[in-house]
Write a protein that holds these residues in place. Sequence first.
Motif, PDB file in Angstrom:
ATOM      1  N   ASP A  41     -52.653  11.731 132.543  1.00 45.53           N
ATOM      2  CA  ASP A  41     -52.066  12.762 133.399  1.00 45.53           C
ATOM      3  C   ASP A  41     -51.324  13.689 132.454  1.00 45.53           C
ATOM      4  O   ASP A  41     -50.584  13.224 131.576  1.00 45.53           O
ATOM      5  CB  ASP A  41     -51.099  12.157 134.415  1.00 45.53           C
ATOM      6  N   ILE A  42     -51.523  15.006 132.610  1.00 43.79           N
ATOM      7  CA  ILE A  42     -50.981  15.990 131.672  1.00 43.79           C
ATOM      8  C   ILE A  42     -50.045  16.939 132.416  1.00 43.79           C
ATOM      9  O   ILE A  42     -50.391  17.435 133.483  1.00 43.79           O
ATOM     10  CB  ILE A  42     -52.099  16.823 131.022  1.00 43.79           C
ATOM     11  N   VAL A  43     -48.879  17.198 131.834  1.00 47.60           N
ATOM     12  CA  VAL A  43     -47.954  18.193 132.363  1.00 47.60           C
ATOM     13  C   VAL A  43     -47.677  19.206 131.253  1.00 47.60           C
ATOM     14  O   VAL A  43     -47.336  18.823 130.135  1.00 47.60           O
ATOM     15  CB  VAL A  43     -46.617  17.568 132.815  1.00 47.60           C
ATOM     16  N   ILE A  44     -47.858  20.480 131.558  1.00 54.12           N
ATOM     17  CA  ILE A  44     -47.517  21.550 130.619  1.00 54.12           C
ATOM     18  C   ILE A  44     -46.190  22.125 131.083  1.00 54.12           C
ATOM     19  O   ILE A  44     -46.065  22.592 132.220  1.00 54.12           O
ATOM     20  CB  ILE A  44     -48.608  22.630 130.581  1.00 54.12           C
ATOM     21  N   TRP A  45     -45.197  22.053 130.208  1.00 56.81           N
ATOM     22  CA  TRP A  45     -43.832  22.448 130.538  1.00 56.81           C
ATOM     23  C   TRP A  45     -43.508  23.850 130.047  1.00 56.81           C
ATOM     24  O   TRP A  45     -44.060  24.314 129.061  1.00 56.81           O
ATOM     25  CB  TRP A  45     -42.842  21.464 129.908  1.00 56.81           C
ATOM     26  N   SER A  46     -42.556  24.515 130.686  1.00 57.27           N
ATOM     27  CA  SER A  46     -42.107  25.842 130.281  1.00 57.27           C
ATOM     28  C   SER A  46     -41.195  25.778 129.059  1.00 57.27           C
ATOM     29  O   SER A  46     -41.071  26.747 128.322  1.00 57.27           O
ATOM     30  CB  SER A  46     -41.363  26.534 131.428  1.00 57.27           C
ATOM     31  N   LYS A  47     -40.537  24.668 128.868  1.00 57.22           N
ATOM     32  CA  LYS A  47     -39.599  24.447 127.766  1.00 57.22           C
ATOM     33  C   LYS A  47     -39.694  22.989 127.347  1.00 57.22           C
ATOM     34  O   LYS A  47     -40.528  22.255 127.856  1.00 57.22           O
ATOM     35  CB  LYS A  47     -38.161  24.739 128.205  1.00 57.22           C
ATOM     36  N   ASN A  48     -38.824  22.587 126.462  1.00 52.81           N
ATOM     37  CA  ASN A  48     -38.739  21.187 126.074  1.00 52.81           C
ATOM     38  C   ASN A  48     -38.575  20.351 127.351  1.00 52.81           C
ATOM     39  O   ASN A  48     -37.678  20.601 128.142  1.00 52.81           O
ATOM     40  CB  ASN A  48     -37.531  20.995 125.150  1.00 52.81           C
ATOM     41  N   PRO A  49     -39.442  19.357 127.575  1.00 56.58           N
ATOM     42  CA  PRO A  49     -39.375  18.604 128.835  1.00 56.58           C
ATOM     43  C   PRO A  49     -38.075  17.832 129.046  1.00 56.58           C
ATOM     44  O   PRO A  49     -37.784  17.426 130.159  1.00 56.58           O
ATOM     45  CB  PRO A  49     -40.572  17.654 128.753  1.00 56.58           C
ATOM     46  N   PHE A  50     -37.271  17.670 128.006  1.00 56.42           N
ATOM     47  CA  PHE A  50     -35.986  16.988 128.164  1.00 56.42           C
ATOM     48  C   PHE A  50     -34.865  17.961 128.535  1.00 56.42           C
ATOM     49  O   PHE A  50     -33.733  17.547 128.765  1.00 56.42           O
ATOM     50  CB  PHE A  50     -35.630  16.224 126.888  1.00 56.42           C
ATOM     51  N   SER A  51     -35.184  19.240 128.612  1.00 58.84           N
ATOM     52  CA  SER A  51     -34.205  20.249 129.009  1.00 58.84           C
ATOM     53  C   SER A  51     -34.081  20.271 130.529  1.00 58.84           C
ATOM     54  O   SER A  51     -35.083  20.178 131.244  1.00 58.84           O
ATOM     55  CB  SER A  51     -34.638  21.630 128.509  1.00 58.84           C
ATOM     56  N   VAL A  52     -32.868  20.439 131.030  1.00 58.44           N
ATOM     57  CA  VAL A  52     -32.679  20.552 132.484  1.00 58.44           C
ATOM     58  C   VAL A  52     -33.246  21.858 133.020  1.00 58.44           C
ATOM     59  O   VAL A  52     -33.416  22.006 134.227  1.00 58.44           O
ATOM     60  CB  VAL A  52     -31.193  20.416 132.886  1.00 58.44           C
ATOM     61  N   TYR A  53     -33.554  22.804 132.131  1.00 56.57           N
ATOM     62  CA  TYR A  53     -34.111  24.098 132.538  1.00 56.57           C
ATOM     63  C   TYR A  53     -35.638  24.115 132.518  1.00 56.57           C
ATOM     64  O   TYR A  53     -36.251  25.103 132.886  1.00 56.57           O
ATOM     65  CB  TYR A  53     -33.569  25.203 131.632  1.00 56.57           C
TER      66      TYR A  53
END
Length: 70
Positions: A18-30
């Motif tokens: 399962d793949i998720v493409i994030w807008s920022k670092n995935p550990f960021s609350v933003y």
Amino acid sequence: MLHIDDYVGSLRKNKDADIVIWSKNPFSVYALAETVFIDGGLAYDRESGFYPSSDFDVGIINSNKNRLEE
């Protein structure tokens, strides 16, 4: 040890992922999920607004109504 390395652990043909493409670092609350693929199929796309109907609504008598107002 678990003998599952033939099925998971890397992005290769015939492996489960399962793949998720994030807008920022995935550990960021933003961070926001931009695109999600589950079992090889598109499950969510932020840009186009695509998301499949959820099985969460199973058992809801009228899934078109706002559940919070019922």
